[in-house]
Enzyme design. Structure first.
Site, PDB file in Angstrom:
ATOM      1  N   HIS A 317       0.859  -1.184   0.000  1.00 39.92           N
ATOM      2  CA  HIS A 317       0.000   0.000   0.000  1.00 39.92           C
ATOM      3  C   HIS A 317       0.900   1.240   0.000  1.00 39.92           C
ATOM      4  O   HIS A 317       1.730   1.413   0.913  1.00 39.92           O
ATOM      5  CB  HIS A 317      -0.900  -0.014   1.233  1.00 39.92           C
ATOM      6  CG  HIS A 317      -2.035   0.942   1.127  1.00 39.92           C
ATOM      7  ND1 HIS A 317      -3.205   0.628   0.482  1.00 39.92           N
ATOM      8  CD2 HIS A 317      -2.160   2.214   1.559  1.00 39.92           C
ATOM      9  CE1 HIS A 317      -4.021   1.678   0.529  1.00 39.92           C
ATOM     10  NE2 HIS A 317      -3.420   2.641   1.177  1.00 39.92           N
ATOM     11  N   ALA A 318       0.748   2.094  -1.015  1.00 43.75           N
ATOM     12  CA  ALA A 318       1.673   3.227  -1.193  1.00 43.75           C
ATOM     13  C   ALA A 318       1.689   4.128   0.029  1.00 43.75           C
ATOM     14  O   ALA A 318       0.682   4.261   0.723  1.00 43.75           O
ATOM     15  CB  ALA A 318       1.256   4.043  -2.423  1.00 43.75           C
ATOM     16  N   HIS A 347      -0.074  11.952  -5.993  1.00 44.07           N
ATOM     17  CA  HIS A 347      -0.651  12.017  -4.652  1.00 44.07           C
ATOM     18  C   HIS A 347       0.438  11.876  -3.593  1.00 44.07           C
ATOM     19  O   HIS A 347       0.543  12.693  -2.676  1.00 44.07           O
ATOM     20  CB  HIS A 347      -1.708  10.919  -4.465  1.00 44.07           C
ATOM     21  CG  HIS A 347      -2.306  10.946  -3.099  1.00 44.07           C
ATOM     22  ND1 HIS A 347      -3.478  11.600  -2.792  1.00 44.07           N
ATOM     23  CD2 HIS A 347      -1.841  10.444  -1.932  1.00 44.07           C
ATOM     24  CE1 HIS A 347      -3.713  11.493  -1.502  1.00 44.07           C
ATOM     25  NE2 HIS A 347      -2.738  10.782  -0.951  1.00 44.07           N
ATOM     26  N   GLU A 348       1.282  10.855  -3.765  1.00 41.20           N
ATOM     27  CA  GLU A 348       2.336  10.612  -2.765  1.00 41.20           C
ATOM     28  C   GLU A 348       3.355  11.743  -2.754  1.00 41.20           C
ATOM     29  O   GLU A 348       3.794  12.204  -1.701  1.00 41.20           O
ATOM     30  CB  GLU A 348       3.049   9.281  -3.053  1.00 41.20           C
ATOM     31  CG  GLU A 348       2.173   8.057  -2.935  1.00 41.20           C
ATOM     32  CD  GLU A 348       1.394   7.996  -1.628  1.00 41.20           C
ATOM     33  OE1 GLU A 348       0.263   7.499  -1.647  1.00 41.20           O
ATOM     34  OE2 GLU A 348       1.896   8.484  -0.602  1.00 41.20           O
ATOM     35  N   HIS A 351       2.459  14.659  -0.675  1.00 39.09           N
ATOM     36  CA  HIS A 351       2.831  14.560   0.745  1.00 39.09           C
ATOM     37  C   HIS A 351       4.283  15.003   0.934  1.00 39.09           C
ATOM     38  O   HIS A 351       4.590  15.783   1.847  1.00 39.09           O
ATOM     39  CB  HIS A 351       2.684  13.118   1.240  1.00 39.09           C
ATOM     40  CG  HIS A 351       1.266  12.668   1.416  1.00 39.09           C
ATOM     41  ND1 HIS A 351       0.359  13.312   2.215  1.00 39.09           N
ATOM     42  CD2 HIS A 351       0.602  11.606   0.880  1.00 39.09           C
ATOM     43  CE1 HIS A 351      -0.806  12.680   2.182  1.00 39.09           C
ATOM     44  NE2 HIS A 351      -0.682  11.645   1.378  1.00 39.09           N
ATOM     45  N   GLU A 375      -3.878  15.405   2.308  1.00 45.03           N
ATOM     46  CA  GLU A 375      -4.343  14.502   1.238  1.00 45.03           C
ATOM     47  C   GLU A 375      -4.675  15.238  -0.048  1.00 45.03           C
ATOM     48  O   GLU A 375      -4.793  14.621  -1.100  1.00 45.03           O
ATOM     49  CB  GLU A 375      -5.580  13.727   1.716  1.00 45.03           C
ATOM     50  CG  GLU A 375      -5.331  12.853   2.923  1.00 45.03           C
ATOM     51  CD  GLU A 375      -4.126  11.952   2.765  1.00 45.03           C
ATOM     52  OE1 GLU A 375      -3.513  11.579   3.771  1.00 45.03           O
ATOM     53  OE2 GLU A 375      -3.774  11.617   1.614  1.00 45.03           O
ATOM     54  N   HIS A 477      -7.142   0.677   5.410  1.00 44.42           N
ATOM     55  CA  HIS A 477      -7.126   1.670   6.477  1.00 44.42           C
ATOM     56  C   HIS A 477      -7.739   1.171   7.766  1.00 44.42           C
ATOM     57  O   HIS A 477      -7.430   1.699   8.839  1.00 44.42           O
ATOM     58  CB  HIS A 477      -7.825   2.933   5.986  1.00 44.42           C
ATOM     59  CG  HIS A 477      -7.145   3.537   4.814  1.00 44.42           C
ATOM     60  ND1 HIS A 477      -7.153   2.928   3.568  1.00 44.42           N
ATOM     61  CD2 HIS A 477      -6.400   4.649   4.666  1.00 44.42           C
ATOM     62  CE1 HIS A 477      -6.454   3.657   2.726  1.00 44.42           C
ATOM     63  NE2 HIS A 477      -5.983   4.698   3.353  1.00 44.42           N
ATOM     64  N   TYR A 487      -9.867  11.860   3.482  1.00 41.97           N
ATOM     65  CA  TYR A 487      -9.957  11.761   2.021  1.00 41.97           C
ATOM     66  C   TYR A 487     -11.242  12.403   1.516  1.00 41.97           C
ATOM     67  O   TYR A 487     -11.253  13.040   0.467  1.00 41.97           O
ATOM     68  CB  TYR A 487      -9.871  10.300   1.598  1.00 41.97           C
ATOM     69  CG  TYR A 487      -8.560   9.650   1.975  1.00 41.97           C
ATOM     70  CD1 TYR A 487      -8.495   8.671   2.958  1.00 41.97           C
ATOM     71  CD2 TYR A 487      -7.366  10.049   1.380  1.00 41.97           C
ATOM     72  CE1 TYR A 487      -7.284   8.093   3.321  1.00 41.97           C
ATOM     73  CE2 TYR A 487      -6.157   9.475   1.731  1.00 41.97           C
ATOM     74  CZ  TYR A 487      -6.127   8.506   2.700  1.00 41.97           C
ATOM     75  OH  TYR A 487      -4.924   7.932   3.074  1.00 41.97           O
TER      76      TYR A 487
HETATM   77  C1  LIG Z   1       3.740   7.393   6.708  1.00 43.49           C
HETATM   78  C2  LIG Z   1       2.377   7.496   6.156  1.00 43.49           C
HETATM   79  O1  LIG Z   1       1.538   6.640   6.330  1.00 43.49           O
HETATM   80  N1  LIG Z   1       2.091   8.623   5.446  1.00 43.49           N
HETATM   81  C3  LIG Z   1       0.756   8.856   4.892  1.00 43.49           C
HETATM   82  C4  LIG Z   1       0.668  10.279   4.365  1.00 43.49           C
HETATM   83  C5  LIG Z   1       0.721  11.258   5.519  1.00 43.49           C
HETATM   84  O2  LIG Z   1      -0.161  11.162   6.374  1.00 43.49           O
HETATM   85  O3  LIG Z   1       1.649  12.085   5.535  1.00 43.49           O
HETATM   86  C6  LIG Z   1       0.540   7.926   3.695  1.00 43.49           C
HETATM   87  O4  LIG Z   1       1.382   7.885   2.834  1.00 43.49           O
HETATM   88  N2  LIG Z   1      -0.630   7.213   3.640  1.00 43.49           N
HETATM   89  C7  LIG Z   1      -0.864   6.232   2.582  1.00 43.49           C
HETATM   90  C8  LIG Z   1      -2.030   6.623   1.651  1.00 43.49           C
HETATM   91  C9  LIG Z   1      -1.938   5.788   0.364  1.00 43.49           C
HETATM   92  C10 LIG Z   1      -3.098   5.947  -0.642  1.00 43.49           C
HETATM   93  C11 LIG Z   1      -4.454   5.761   0.000  1.00 43.49           C
HETATM   94  O5  LIG Z   1      -4.610   4.999   0.934  1.00 43.49           O
HETATM   95  N3  LIG Z   1      -5.490   6.417  -0.595  1.00 43.49           N
HETATM   96  C12 LIG Z   1      -6.876   6.112  -0.171  1.00 43.49           C
HETATM   97  C13 LIG Z   1      -7.885   7.116  -0.759  1.00 43.49           C
HETATM   98  C14 LIG Z   1      -7.472   7.770  -2.021  1.00 43.49           C
HETATM   99  C15 LIG Z   1      -7.622   7.112  -3.242  1.00 43.49           C
HETATM  100  C16 LIG Z   1      -7.262   7.745  -4.428  1.00 43.49           C
HETATM  101  C17 LIG Z   1      -6.740   9.056  -4.382  1.00 43.49           C
HETATM  102  O6  LIG Z   1      -6.407   9.724  -5.521  1.00 43.49           O
HETATM  103  C18 LIG Z   1      -6.566   9.694  -3.152  1.00 43.49           C
HETATM  104  C19 LIG Z   1      -6.927   9.050  -1.987  1.00 43.49           C
HETATM  105  C20 LIG Z   1      -7.273   4.718  -0.677  1.00 43.49           C
HETATM  106  O7  LIG Z   1      -6.499   4.153  -1.463  1.00 43.49           O
HETATM  107  O8  LIG Z   1      -8.346   4.241  -0.268  1.00 43.49           O
HETATM  108  C21 LIG Z   1      -2.931   4.874  -1.721  1.00 43.49           C
HETATM  109  C22 LIG Z   1      -3.314   5.495  -3.037  1.00 43.49           C
HETATM  110  C23 LIG Z   1      -3.373   6.981  -2.842  1.00 43.49           C
HETATM  111  C24 LIG Z   1      -3.015   7.260  -1.400  1.00 43.49           C
HETATM  112  C25 LIG Z   1      -1.932   8.097   1.332  1.00 43.49           C
HETATM  113  O9  LIG Z   1      -0.988   8.514   0.661  1.00 43.49           O
HETATM  114  O10 LIG Z   1      -2.847   8.844   1.758  1.00 43.49           O
HETATM  115 ZN   LIG Z   2      -2.331  10.591   0.995  1.00 46.72          ZN
END
Ligand SMILES: CC(=O)N[C@@H](CC(=O)O)C(=O)NC[C@H](CC1(C(=O)N[C@@H](Cc2ccc(O)cc2)C(=O)O)CCCC1)C(=O)O
Ligand SMILES: [Zn+2]
Length: 588
Positions: A317-318, A347-348, A351, A375, A477, A487
């Site tokens: 999970h990214a 997206h990443e 951050h 986000e 999550h 989100y």
């Molecule tokens: C150390 C740490 O944990 N750091 C935090 C960041 C921080 O808090 O600093 C972090 O990297 N969180 C991981 C999480 C990953 C992803 C995610 O989970 N996305 C949601 C919802 C969504 C889906 C599509 C989209 O375009 C935008 C959001 C899902 O996939 O359901 C996977 C794909 C995209 C983002 C993230 O980057 O938010």
């Molecule tokens: Zn994010």
């Protein structure tokens, strides 16, 4: 209590340097585990989490000795954040160790789960099941993957989750929070937050209802009416995504006007031999074009941008990581060459850009103005990148046609990503808040989950539920304990941010065709807001960027207005679904 300004300053300076060292160590040890899942690395990480909790407990005890009423607003804000230590407030080490272990075990179950398909193949979620859910149009194959995944992930952690809830609540109650949901909502520092997000969701439901109706009609043509319950729900495994949270992979079937150039750039990326590195260089180039901070060398040296092929188990999970030393920032992503992963990379990197912009703030201010802000950053950039104009300028689509039909096609592709997500983004924490409050007890976990999925998302389980199912656990999550309303907030405010930056870039056309690439003024305006970190209340950060202080769904509604008119035309009276789940999911 201590009021002397010199003592206040030396406490803050001391905390700041010690916290950087402690948080750096915790990030390094966690990174080692997330990029190489072994019992040994898990133990090292759990031990480090206990050390870090002791540091936070001591900082909390010391901070309470100071008189906050005589401080500057900034110092008081720092002290309040230093005392917000979350579950680390649990001084009973056995209980804290158990809580951390349960949480990590659930995340490990999720990250190492594999599904044995009818063919005998054992498939992990990333990239195999994700790819299958996106590309298969075979009802039974999709069902096998969907049933397998829920059994191997959520089905393996139901009892663990009940314990996580109990121990997490007990820990945060020590700080005075009513429950874990109240603690998580406190980060928005808005007494009406729950009402505010409900109002936003209610405002956006008509958009979703129209998109849902359109998708349902097309899916009935593909899979046959007999596969759809008469209640109007769409079976959960048919939307091109394991959680039906975004429907972009259905773009070819759902494009209103066929015969126009495709907007799915995946094939072109593969044809041009895109690599993971090139995907991230493309994202980095956009931030540079705005005059923002480029990714530092350590980012390119230390990130993990592809799934390792050496047999290591990793958390695919990214995620984006701040190592809290002002120099080390990394992304971990099992990148595949698809349009979706190009979007995820932005997206990443959003951050990372936020981490870079606020790296000189005191550690306690190195956060988003609120979690939704963090986000939104990458997604705002991605709204520009995904325009046909920008995709053409980076050579991923051959021609830009902005006749009405092409415009509707483009808006549909964006709606499958942004509008489809809204009820999902909303309902995850509606469920979790009700669990943390004790309104949803363990025997009701799965039933209440599907009540919300049926009511808000208009999708239903393709098979009858059984008491051993725990479908919330099939979504990262939940086992990972990562809050989700951030989100939903992001998907609303990113359009406010996009409008503000397009105005700053002197863009005049329709919002959905705006590309801020190369606009230094837009970059400066965004950077100035990001630099604040969490040093100011989020309405101030919102005001600095958008000249208003509230979350506002109007820019999102304006962006999709032409599509809503098209969908209303297409759907007529054929839209909506019964709020209650169908009794017999296969009922005709
Ligand atoms: C150390 C740490 O944990 N750091 C935090 C960041 C921080 O808090 O600093 C972090 O990297 N969180 C991981 C999480 C990953 C992803 C995610 O989970 N996305 C949601 C919802 C969504 C889906 C599509 C989209 O375009 C935008 C959001 C899902 O996939 O359901 C996977 C794909 C995209 C983002 C993230 O980057 O938010
Ligand atoms: Zn994010």
């Amino acid at each position: 209590s201590i009021s002397d300004p010199t003592e206040i300053q030396s406490f803050l300076d001391n905390f700041n340097s010690q916290a950087q060292a402690v948080f750096y160590k915790q990030s390094e040890v966690s990174w080692t585990y997330y990029t190489n899942i072994t019992d040994y690395n898990q133990k090292l990480m759990l031990d480090e989490q206990l050390m870090s909790a002791k540091f936070s407990q001591e900082a909390y005890r010391n901070a309470t000795r100071f008189n906050l009423t005589v401080m500057t607003q900034e110092d008081r804000r720092l002290f309040i954040k230093i005392m917000d230590i979350g579950t680390a407030a649990q001084t009973n080490e056995t209980k804290l160790a158990y809580l951390n272990k349960v949480q990590s075990d659930m995340e490990t179950i999720y990250s190492t789960a594999k599904v044995t398909m009818p063919s005998g193949q054992r498939l992990p979620l990333d990239p195999d099941l994700t790819q299958l859910m996106a590309t298969s149009r075979n009802y039974d194959e999709l069902l096998a993957a969907w049933l397998g995944w829920r059994a191997e992930s959520g089905g393996k952690m139901k009892n663990l989750y009940a314990e996580y809830v109990e121990y997490n609540n007990e820990a945060v109650k020590i700080l005075g929070h009513a429950d874990t949901g109240a603690y998580w909502r406190s980060w928005y520092d808005t007494p009406t937050f729950e009402d505010d997000v409900r109002a936003l969701f209610d405002q956006l439901r008509p958009l979703y209802e129209q998109l849902h109706a359109y998708a349902r009609r097309k899916l009935k043509q593909i899979y046959g009416n007999d596969k759809f319950p008469s209640s109007g729900h769409i079976p959960a495994h048919l939307l091109g995504n394991m959680w039906a949270q975004q429907w972009s992979s259905l773009i070819d079937e759902l494009t209103p006007y066929k015969g126009k150039p495709t907007l799915d750039v995946t094939d072109e990326m593969v044809r041009q031999n895109y690599t993971a590195i090139r995907i991230f260089q493309t994202a980095d180039d956009f931030f540079k074009s705005l005059g923002m901070i480029p990714m530092p060398d350590t980012f390119w040296d230390k990130s993990l941008l592809e799934k390792p092929q050496d047999g290591r188990e990793v958390v695919c999970h990214a995620s984006a990581w701040d190592f809290y030393n002002g120099r080390d920032f990394r992304i971990k992503q099992c990148t595949v060459i698809t349009a979706e992963d190009l979007e995820t990379a932005h997206h990443e990197m959003g951050h990372i850009e936020y981490f870079l912009q606020y790296k000189d703030q005191p550690v306690s201010f190195r956060d988003g103005a609120n979690p939704g802000f963090h986000e939104a950053v990458g997604d705002v950039i991605s709204l520009s990148v995904q325009t046909p104009e920008h995709m053409h300028s980076i050579g991923l689509i051959p021609t830009v046609s902005n006749d009405t039909e092409s415009d509707i096609n483009f808006l549909m592709s964006m709606a499958l990503q942004k509008i489809a997500f809204l009820p999902f983004g909303y309902l995850i924490d509606q469920w979790r808040w009700s669990v943390f409050r004790g309104e949803t007890t363990p025997e009701k976990y799965n039933e209440e989950w599907w009540n919300l999925r049926c009511r808000y998302q208009g999708i239903s389980s393709p098979v009858p539920l059984t008491s051993s199912d725990f479908d919330p656990g099939a979504k990262y999550h939940i086992p990972a304990g990562v809050p989700y309303i951030r989100y939903f907030v992001s998907f609303v405010i990113q359009f406010q941010f996009h409008k503000a930056l397009c105005d700053e870039a002197n863009y005049r056309g329709p919002l959905h065709r705006c590309d801020i690439y190369n606009s230094k003024p837009a970059g400066t305006l965004l950077s100035n807001m990001l630099k604040l970190g969490s040093s100011k209340p989020w309405p101030e950060a919102m005001n600095l960027l958008t000249r208003q202080r509230k979350m506002d769904a109007q820019p999102l509604m304006d962006y999709f207005k032409p599509l809503l008119e098209y969908l209303r035309q297409e759907n007529g009276n054929d839209y909506g679904w019964h709020p209650i789940c169908p009794t017999d999911p296969t009922e005709i």
